[in-house]
Design an enzyme around this catalytic site. Structure first.
Site: not given
Ligand code: SF4
Ligand SMILES: Cc1cc2nc3c(=O)[nH]c(=O)nc-3n(C[C@H](O)[C@H](O)[C@H](O)COP(=O)(O)OP(=O)(O)OC[C@H]3O[C@@H](n4cnc5c(N)ncnc54)[C@H](O)[C@@H]3O)c2cc1C
Lengths: 221, 342
Positions: B330, B112, B92, B105, B157, B211, B119, B116
């Protein structure tokens, strides 16, 4: 806790490199730092290549550092590391990270070489009673199996074997095993291994009512 | 055999290609201009190269640009583009127009590995690294390309887990032979892979966003497994030691989770950690993902938190929520598309 900002490398000689099963090795060198079980080191073979991280598997009082590593055939470092012979040079960093056991009763969950930090914790004499849930594809991929069976801090050692059926293993993945446990122990949960396992098992535990702040994860990315 | 894509090659790589094909060295710069200034889709459009050169190149190479397969538009103008990459895998890119700026973005990986807790991309698992060509293509094939002012590496990612391809794409975006954007219009957002972050700081001039999401190591660990490896203190110390100069910026992203990281205690600890730095903290509203134990916190709480930081002189912004109606978190759009394909 040693959480050094500057990652410093020292050049030293490999003591031994033993193949455990096809593509998995136990590598040993002389210890030159203090560490807390659960910490990792960075390893490289030349000064200017980027290092790769490995969990320390040995006891914090051992004269040696052992790591357990699996070759990623298309990878940069691990295939070269597999060919390293005793006496040859390598670069090793000081320890870092804080995937540290709280010395209380806990459920330890690992896949593949993700068993390494728990081996270090057991060998260093961590406190508390642990349930160990260990996932692998084949029966001979449960590394240090005998030692884990004989450990007196593990009250329940569950091997989840996803591709072979054996009397002493649960046949299936770790998530399938968790699905069929009626009551999950009310303990801290530690997860270590490949990203898919960690994320799927964490989601499953949370769905089963384990608080997210009782789960600690280390991902081998 | 699949042809090799030219899009995403740096000038040095193009020079190696022309050398290999026995073409004059100056052809490399011409090819770069066709790729990045004229945005051609076919080698045959590179009309200042001889016909023979184009034919020779076409035997093994292609431009390699591709268009999006889906787009969702939010009521506020935010657009989410879906690009196909590897087999049945999607990434995306979010286009966010905002008064005098328009930001894209971009994604840097398919899925990934970093896991996290908050996410959606983490739940997809990791399917592969994007090439520099896949990253550049998100800009090259953006219908609003001409209006674009800023790029943020904040999509799917962890960009520093794909450092070399990301650095190549930044070179192409910022070089004279490429898109000639100022590096001050590019921000890379990371969870803080310390060695790769140091490399990025040394080898590029783009801004850095980190982050953070908690000022306490024990609590951050529960949200972000990376904390078990590179602690927030090691990340912040690395940043503090680096000379950012006058123009380059570092900012901290702080997603606010109800009852988790939104207390005055958290705000005070943030001040302790970052108070002496020239930086900005962006407070971000959390868009809950399915089955998540985390909830977003109210606007009032976010403002109260912002006020504590601002009172101590910490530059703080509440980032407005854009595209909430089109799955702004995302990873959600591509997860949906993947499940359709299964
Ligand atoms: S926040 Fe970023 S680094 Fe963390 S799992 Fe999602 S895409 Fe990966
Ligand atoms: C905390 C942690 C602990 C680990 N412990 C173990 C262990 O005990 N045993 C084990 O077998 N494996 C472990 N790993 C995995 C190990 O670090 C390597 O990823 C693995 O051995 C493959 O390395 P490779 O070089 O062969 O593969 P590659 O595919 O070349 O690299 C593997 C990974 O390294 C990273 N990488 C790639 N390029 C760069 C770069 N330029 N700079 C920095 N990083 C880069 C990327 O994440 C890449 O996917 C651990 C990983 C982590 C994060």
């Amino acid at each position: 806790m040693a959480n050094d900002i500057q990652i410093e490398f020292k050049q030293l000689n490999l003591i031994s490199n033993t193949q455990i099963i096809d593509g998995v090795y136990s590598l040993r060198f002389k210890r030159f730092f203090d560490f807390t079980p659960g910490q990792v080191i960075s390893i490289k073979l030349t000064e200017d290549m980027p290092g790769r991280l490995y969990s320390i598997a040995s006891s914090s009082s051992s004269e040696f550092i052992d790591i357990l590593f699996k070759v990623r055939p298309e990878g940069l470092l691990s295939p070269q590391l597999a060919n390293l012979k005793s006496g040859e040079k390598m670069y090793v960093s000081t320890p870092m990270g804080n995937f540290i056991d709280q010395q209380t009763d806990a459920v330890w969950i690992a896949s593949g070489t993700g068993i390494a930090p728990y081996l270090s914790m057991i060998r260093s004499g961590t406190k508390g009673t642990k349930t160990l849930i260990y996932g692998a594809s084949y029966r001979n991929h449960f590394y240090n199996d005998k030692e884990l069976q004989n450990s007196n801090i593990i009250d329940n050692y569950v091997r989840c074997c996803s591709r072979e059926q054996h009397n002493d293993c649960f046949y299936g993945r770790i998530t399938a095993y968790i699905d069929q446990i009626k009551d999950l122990p009310n303990r801290k949960y530690y997860l270590c291994g490949n990203p898919d396992m960690v994320v799927e098992v964490r989601d499953k535990l949370i769905k089963r009512g384990i608080a997210f702040n009782d789960i600690l994860a280390e991902i081998y990315f | 055999m699949d042809k090799i894509k030219l899009l995403g090659k740096t000038l040095t790589e193009l020079q190696e290609i022309v050398l290999e094909l026995g073409l004059p060295k100056f052809n490399a710069k011409q090819i770069a201009q066709w790729l990045y200034k004229h945005n051609v889709s076919d080698i045959d459009e590179m009309t200042n190269l001889s016909k023979k050169a184009r034919e020779r190149m076409s035997e093994k190479y292609e431009v390699g640009a591709y268009t999006h397969t889906n787009v969702q538009t939010s009521v506020d103008g935010t657009k989410k583009y879906l690009f196909p990459t590897m087999k049945d895998q999607f990434i995306e890119s979010a286009y966010i127009p905002d008064r005098d700026r328009a930001t894209l973005c971009v994604s840097s990986q398919v899925g990934c590995k970093m896991g996290c807790l908050f996410c959606m991309t983490a739940r997809q698992g990791f399917m592969g690294h994007l090439t520099s060509g896949d990253i550049v293509n998100q800009v090259r094939s953006l219908p609003e390309r001409e209006k674009l002012t800023n790029i943020v590496y904040m999509g799917m990612g962890e960009p520093l887990d794909n450092l070399e391809e990301v650095l190549k794409s930044i070179e192409i975006f910022t070089s004279d032979y490429g898109y000639a954007m100022s590096p001050r219009r590019i921000t890379l957002s990371t969870i803080g892979l310390v060695p790769a972050m140091q490399e990025f700081l040394d080898r590029s001039e783009a801004h850095l966003a980190i982050s953070l999401h908690s000022p306490f190591e024990q609590e951050r660990k529960q949200l972000m497994p990376i904390e078990s490896v590179y602690s927030l203190h090691s990340v912040i110390d690395t940043v503090k030691k680096f000379d950012f100069g006058r123009q380059r910026r570092v900012s901290f992203e702080y997603i606010m989770f109800d009852g988790v990281n939104d207390s005055p205690r958290h705000a005070r600890e943030l001040i302790k950690l970052l108070g002496d730095m020239r930086c900005r903290i962006n407070l971000i509203k959390f868009h809950p993902i399915p089955d998540s134990p985390l909830k977003g916190c109210s606007r009032e709480k976010m403002e109260a938190f912002e006020n504590i930081l601002k009172a101590k002189g910490v530059m703080t912004t509440i980032r407005s929520s854009r595209g909430e109606d089109i799955f702004a978190a995302c990873g959600l759009l591509s997860t949906k598309e993947r499940s359709k394909k299964r």
